[in-house]
Design a protein around this motif. Structure first.
Motif, mmCIF file in Angstrom:
data_model
loop_
_atom_site.group_PDB
_atom_site.id
_atom_site.type_symbol
_atom_site.label_atom_id
_atom_site.label_comp_id
_atom_site.label_asym_id
_atom_site.label_seq_id
_atom_site.Cartn_x
_atom_site.Cartn_y
_atom_site.Cartn_z
ATOM 1 N N GLU A 172 0.843 -1.206 0.000
ATOM 2 C CA GLU A 172 0.000 0.000 0.000
ATOM 3 C C GLU A 172 0.881 1.261 0.000
ATOM 4 O O GLU A 172 2.068 1.195 0.289
ATOM 5 C CB GLU A 172 -0.927 -0.002 1.224
ATOM 6 N N HIS A 191 -1.435 3.688 8.339
ATOM 7 C CA HIS A 191 -2.745 3.258 7.810
ATOM 8 C C HIS A 191 -3.736 3.018 8.942
ATOM 9 O O HIS A 191 -4.874 3.498 8.903
ATOM 10 C CB HIS A 191 -2.548 1.990 6.976
ATOM 11 N N GLN A 230 -4.668 6.279 10.586
ATOM 12 C CA GLN A 230 -5.597 7.009 9.716
ATOM 13 C C GLN A 230 -7.009 6.447 9.861
ATOM 14 O O GLN A 230 -7.982 7.207 9.929
ATOM 15 C CB GLN A 230 -5.155 6.922 8.255
ATOM 16 N N ASP A 256 -10.975 1.514 6.481
ATOM 17 C CA ASP A 256 -9.773 0.797 6.074
ATOM 18 C C ASP A 256 -9.404 1.185 4.633
ATOM 19 O O ASP A 256 -8.249 1.500 4.335
ATOM 20 C CB ASP A 256 -10.040 -0.703 6.196
ATOM 21 N N LYS A 316 -5.452 5.221 3.314
ATOM 22 C CA LYS A 316 -4.249 4.884 2.544
ATOM 23 C C LYS A 316 -3.712 6.122 1.839
ATOM 24 O O LYS A 316 -3.171 6.045 0.746
ATOM 25 C CB LYS A 316 -4.590 3.779 1.536
#
Length: 172
Positions: free
Chosen positions: A22, A29, A32, A146, A150
């Motif tokens: 990613e 990630h 976030q 999720d 990113k």
């Protein structure tokens, strides 16, 4: 060592700096995702689930086992409102691919690759069964955060920002 200290150690460890295919490292990630849940006004257990959804990856579990293994490990300290969305977030990707026609097009290339390994989109019968699960809606929310978490230009709060929330959720 407390559970929160064990989790903090994973967020500070070398695996948290891996990208796993990613654009951002896994630790960023996850932070976030927690910040997105918080910004959406999610309750504390759901913020914790979003933050911790990939804890299995930090513990170096395989992609196909990271949800189950992460939830099992977290169950030492947290109840089902935290652990079940973690456990179900992989199935939630399959669910959303099988139930939301536009969802697949929003997946990253790596998520598309792992979707195949995880069983592909759910069938209609699997969608119905998933929707009947007690934490299905929460797992789908975690999955959407999720997918959004990113962004290489977003700097999320540090893990310490979430520590009080996590401590408040630890079972006594």
């Amino acid at each position: 060592m407390t559970g929160i200290e064990a989790i903090a150690e994973l967020f500070a460890g070398p695996v948290a700096r891996d990208h796993l295919g990613e654009p951002v490292p896994i630790g960023i990630h996850m932070r976030q995702a927690g910040a997105l849940a918080e910004a959406a006004g999610a309750g504390p257990p759901l913020v914790a689930a979003a933050l911790l959804h990939d804890i299995g990856h930090l513990r170096q579990e395989s992609d196909s086992r990271h949800g189950d293994a992460g939830a099992q490990w977290l169950s030492q300290w947290f109840g089902a409102a935290v652990t079940e969305p973690v456990r179900l977030h992989v199935a939630a990707k399959r669910y959303l691919c099988g139930s939301d026609p536009g969802y697949f097009g929003r997946l990253s290339a790596e998520s598309v690759r792992t979707l195949d390994l995880q069983g592909g989109p759910m069938t209609a019968d699997e969608v119905t069964a998933f929707e009947a699960l007690p934490f299905a809606r929460d797992a789908a929310a975690v999955r959407r955060w999720d997918d959004e978490a990113k962004d290489p230009v977003v700097t999320p709060p540090e893990f310490s920002h979430f520590e009080a929330l996590l401590k408040a959720l630890v079972r006594s």
